[in-house]
Design an enzyme around this catalytic site. Structure first.
Site, PDB file in Angstrom:
ATOM      1  N   TYR A 145       0.866  -1.183   0.000  1.00  0.00           N
ATOM      2  CA  TYR A 145       0.000   0.000   0.000  1.00  0.00           C
ATOM      3  C   TYR A 145       0.892   1.218   0.000  1.00  0.00           C
ATOM      4  CZ  TYR A 145      -3.377   3.488   1.738  1.00  0.00           C
ATOM      5  OH  TYR A 145      -4.175   4.598   1.892  1.00  0.00           O
ATOM      6  N   ASP A 240       9.377   2.642  -0.779  1.00  0.00           N
ATOM      7  CA  ASP A 240       8.370   3.358   0.013  1.00  0.00           C
ATOM      8  C   ASP A 240       8.645   3.036   1.481  1.00  0.00           C
ATOM      9  OD1 ASP A 240       4.713   3.442   0.151  1.00  0.00           O
ATOM     10  OD2 ASP A 240       6.279   4.373   1.361  1.00  0.00           O
ATOM     11  N   LYS A 268       5.021   9.392   8.480  1.00  0.00           N
ATOM     12  CA  LYS A 268       4.867   8.871   9.835  1.00  0.00           C
ATOM     13  C   LYS A 268       5.921   9.398  10.814  1.00  0.00           C
ATOM     14  CE  LYS A 268       2.535   4.799   7.955  1.00  0.00           C
ATOM     15  NZ  LYS A 268       1.148   4.864   8.427  1.00  0.00           N
TER      16      LYS A 268
HETATM   17  P1  KE4 Z   1      -0.487   8.512   4.436  1.00  0.00           P
HETATM   18  O1  KE4 Z   1      -1.004   9.215   3.186  1.00  0.00           O
HETATM   19  O2  KE4 Z   1      -1.582   7.724   5.137  1.00  0.00           O
HETATM   20  O3  KE4 Z   1       0.282   9.451   5.358  1.00  0.00           O
HETATM   21  O4  KE4 Z   1       0.606   7.457   3.958  1.00  0.00           O
HETATM   22  C1  KE4 Z   1       0.247   6.492   2.988  1.00  0.00           C
HETATM   23  C2  KE4 Z   1       1.199   5.305   3.094  1.00  0.00           C
HETATM   24  C3  KE4 Z   1       2.190   5.171   2.142  1.00  0.00           C
HETATM   25  N1  KE4 Z   1       3.071   4.157   2.201  1.00  0.00           N
HETATM   26  C4  KE4 Z   1       3.014   3.239   3.201  1.00  0.00           C
HETATM   27  C5  KE4 Z   1       4.011   2.122   3.216  1.00  0.00           C
HETATM   28  C6  KE4 Z   1       2.021   3.322   4.204  1.00  0.00           C
HETATM   29  O5  KE4 Z   1       1.966   2.389   5.183  1.00  0.00           O
HETATM   30  C7  KE4 Z   1       1.092   4.379   4.151  1.00  0.00           C
HETATM   31  C8  KE4 Z   1      -0.035   4.526   5.161  1.00  0.00           C
HETATM   32  N2  KE4 Z   1      -0.178   3.447   6.083  1.00  0.00           N
HETATM   33  C9  KE4 Z   1      -1.505   3.240   6.611  1.00  0.00           C
HETATM   34  C10 KE4 Z   1      -1.471   2.095   7.617  1.00  0.00           C
HETATM   35  N3  KE4 Z   1      -0.877   0.924   7.150  1.00  0.00           N
HETATM   36  C11 KE4 Z   1      -2.036   4.472   7.237  1.00  0.00           C
HETATM   37  C12 KE4 Z   1      -3.268   4.266   8.089  1.00  0.00           C
HETATM   38  C13 KE4 Z   1      -4.483   4.855   7.443  1.00  0.00           C
HETATM   39  O6  KE4 Z   1      -4.645   4.711   6.204  1.00  0.00           O
HETATM   40  O7  KE4 Z   1      -5.295   5.419   8.194  1.00  0.00           O
END
Ligand code: KE4
Length: 431
Positions: A145, A240, A268
Site C-alpha cells: 500500500y 516506500d 509517519k
Molecule cells: P499517508 O497518506 O496515510 O500518510 O501514507 C500512505 C502510506 C504510504 N506508504 C506506506 C508504506 C504506508 O503504510 C502508508 C499509510 N499506512 C496506513 C497504515 N498501514 C495508514 C493508516 C491509514 O490509512 O489510516
C-alpha cells in the site's frame, strides 16, 4: 467487556456527518466487529479513551509514535514553534535542518522535498520517476500500500485489503493502465516482466519490508534483485519507507538490508505525529522537480513549521537516544511470548518481525506475499482483536496491518500482553 458507552454515542454522532464516522477507513472496526473507540489522550505507550479505558497501544497512530505518545522533547518543540506562528508559506531554516538530518540518515537521499502525507510523497515520487525517465509504466507489488494514489490503488494493501477493495472504484482505467502489479518476493517474475517490457518501465516501487499485508519481510536476495534489475533496465527503484523509515533502523530498511534505491518516500515517524511526508533520493533525479526542473509538485503547508519542529525533535531524539537495540529486544521478547502462547493453544499461526514492527498471522503457511496473506483467517483474527481489547490491549484493527512497539513499552507491558493473549488463545481453540 470494556465500558464504551461514550464512544458509542460519539460514534453515532460522527456517523451523521463523517463517512463511516472516521477520517480514515483503517480506523473503522469493520473487519473486526464492534465500533471504534474515541480517544481522549495518548500517554507514552498508552491510549486513554473517552470512557476512561487505559489501553496498551500497539498502533502508535499507525507508526509515527516510535517514541510513544507525548514525548516531552516533541511537545516542547511544537509549543516553541507555535509561539512563532503556524505557517508562513516561505522557507524556514528548520526545513533545511530536517532535510539535512534525513539526507544524513538515509543512504539514498542526497536531496529531499517535504510534503504533507505519505500519499503525497509516493504520488510525487511516481510522477518524478515518469518525468525523469520519460517512461510511463510503474511496477508495484500486490499487497503493498502506497497511500490512496489513483495509479497505485491496484491490489493495494492496508485498508483497501481490510475492507475488500484492493482496486478502488472511482479510479479511471486510464490511471491504472500503466500500473503492473506483481508478486512480492518473486524476483523471477520481476525479471521476466522487465525483460519483456523493461524499456517502458519508469520505476519499481515497493515497501522494502511490507507492513500493509501484515508485516512481510523481503526474502533473502529479493531487494538485491530489485536493485540489479532496475539498474539493468534503466528503471528507477523507489523504496516506500513511509512505514519503515526511522522504524526498522535509523536509516530505514535500506540501511538495514544494505540496498540503496534511487528514490525513497517517507512519512509517519519523520513528522513525529504531525502531518509530514517526504520524498528524496539521487540529486540528479530530485533536480528534475520544480522549480529546478520541469516536474511539477507543490503544497501550501509543505515544510510547515509545527510539523517540521515535531519531525526534527523526533529525529534528534532518535539519533541521540538510539533506542533501536532496546526496541528489537523488547519486540523479540513479545513476539516469542505470543508465539509460544499460540503454540500452547495449538493455534495455527505465523509470526513476522523486523525491528519493532511485527504481525501475528492466523495462517498455517509462511506469509511471503499477498496470495498467502489473502488466506489469513480474518474471522479468528477478529476474535483475537476483541479479546485483547477487552483485556486492555489496543491492536491494529486489521489482520493486514503491522503492530508497533514504542520506546515507552516496558517489560511489564510485554508480560501483560502475552498473558492476555494466552487467555484469548484459550477461547479460540476449535472445540
Ligand atoms: P499517508 O497518506 O496515510 O500518510 O501514507 C500512505 C502510506 C504510504 N506508504 C506506506 C508504506 C504506508 O503504510 C502508508 C499509510 N499506512 C496506513 C497504515 N498501514 C495508514 C493508516 C491509514 O490509512 O489510516
Amino acid at each position: 467487556m470494556l465500558e464504551c458507552s461514550k464512544s458509542r454515542s460519539a460514534f453515532a454522532r460522527a456517523c451523521r456527518v463523517i463517512p463511516g464516522g472516521v477520517n480514515s477507513p483503517a480506523r473503522a472496526f469493520g473487519a473486526v466487529g464492534g465500533e471504534p473507540l474515541f480517544i481522549q489522550r495518548g500517554e507514552g505507550q498508552f491510549l486513554v479513551d473517552i470512557d476512561g479505558n487505559r489501553l496498551i497501544d500497539y498502533v502508535g497512530s499507525w507508526g509515527p509514535h516510535i517514541l510513544g505518545h507525548g514525548h516531552s522533547s516533541v511537545t516542547t518543540a511544537i509549543q516553541q514553534a507555535l509561539a512563532r506562528g503556524t505557517s508562513f508559506g516561505a522557507p524556514t531554516e528548520a526545513e533545511t535542518e530536517l532535510a539535512e538530518m534525513i539526507a544524513e540518515a538515509v543512504p539514498s537521499v542526497e536531496k529531499v522535498r517535504m510534503v504533507n502525507s505519505g500519499t503525497e510523497a509516493t504520488m510525487s515520487a511516481v510522477r518524478l520517476a515518469r518525468g525523469f525517465t520519460g517512461r510511463d509504466v510503474i511496477i508495484k507489488f500486490a499487497g503493498c500500500y502506497h497511500g490512496h494514489v489513483d495509479s497505485l490503488l491496484v491490489e493495494a494493501g492496508s485498508g483497501a485489503l481490510t475492507h475488500g477493495v484492493p482496486s478502488s472504484p472511482g479510479v479511471p482505467q486510464g490511471c491504472t493502465a500503466d500500473t503492473l502489479s506483481l508478486r512480492f518476493n518473486d524476483a523471477g517474475q520481476l525479471a521476466d516482466t522487465l525483460r519483456s517490457r523493461g524499456d517502458e518501465i519508469a520505476a519499481v516501487i515497493l515497501e522494502p519490508v511490507v507492513g500493509n499485508m501484515g508485516c512481510v519481510p523481503p526474502q533473502p536476495g529479493f531487494l538485491e534483485a530489485c536493485r540489479e534489475l532496475c539498474t539493468q533496465h534503466g528503471a528507477l527503484l523507489i523504496f516506500d519507507e513511509v512505514m519503515t523509515g526511522f522504524r526498522v533502523a535509523y536509516g530505514g530498511a535500506q540501511s538495514r538490508y544494505g540496498v540503496t534505491p534511487d528514490l525513497t518516500t517517507l512519512g509517519k515517524i519523520v513528522g513525529g505525529g504531525l502531518p509530514v511526508g517526504a520524498y528524496g533520493g539521487r540529486a540528479d533525479v530530485m533536480d528534475s522537480i520544480s522549480p529546478v526542473g520541469p516536474v511539477y509538485q507543490a503544497g501550501t503547508l509543505s515544510g510547515n513549521p509545527l510539523a517540521t519542529a515535531s519531525g526534527l525533535a523526533t529525529l534528534r531524539t532518535l539519533k541521540e537516544s538510539n533506542p533501536y537495540d532496546a526496541l528489537e529486544v523488547a519486540t523479540t521478547r513479545l513476539v516469542q511470548g505470543l508465539s509460544k502462547a499460540a503454540m500452547n493453544a495449538d493455534i495455527p499461526h505465523q509470526m513476522t518481525q523486523v525491528g519493532s514492527m511485527f504481525t501475528l498471522f492466523f495462517n498455517p503457511e509462511p506469509v511471503v506475499n499477498y496470495d498467502v496473506s489473502s488466506r489469513n483467517d480474518t474471522a479468528r483474527f477478529a476474535k483475537y482483536f476483541q479479546g485483547m481489547l477487552e483485556r486492555g490491549i489496543y491492536l491494529p484493527c486489521s489482520q493486514f496491518e503491522a503492530n508497533f512497539v514504542s520506546a515507552c513499552h516496558t517489560p511489564a507491558d510485554v508480560d501483560n500482553t502475552i498473558a492476555a493473549a494466552a487467555e484469548v488463545f484459550a477461547t479460540l481453540v476449535d472445540r
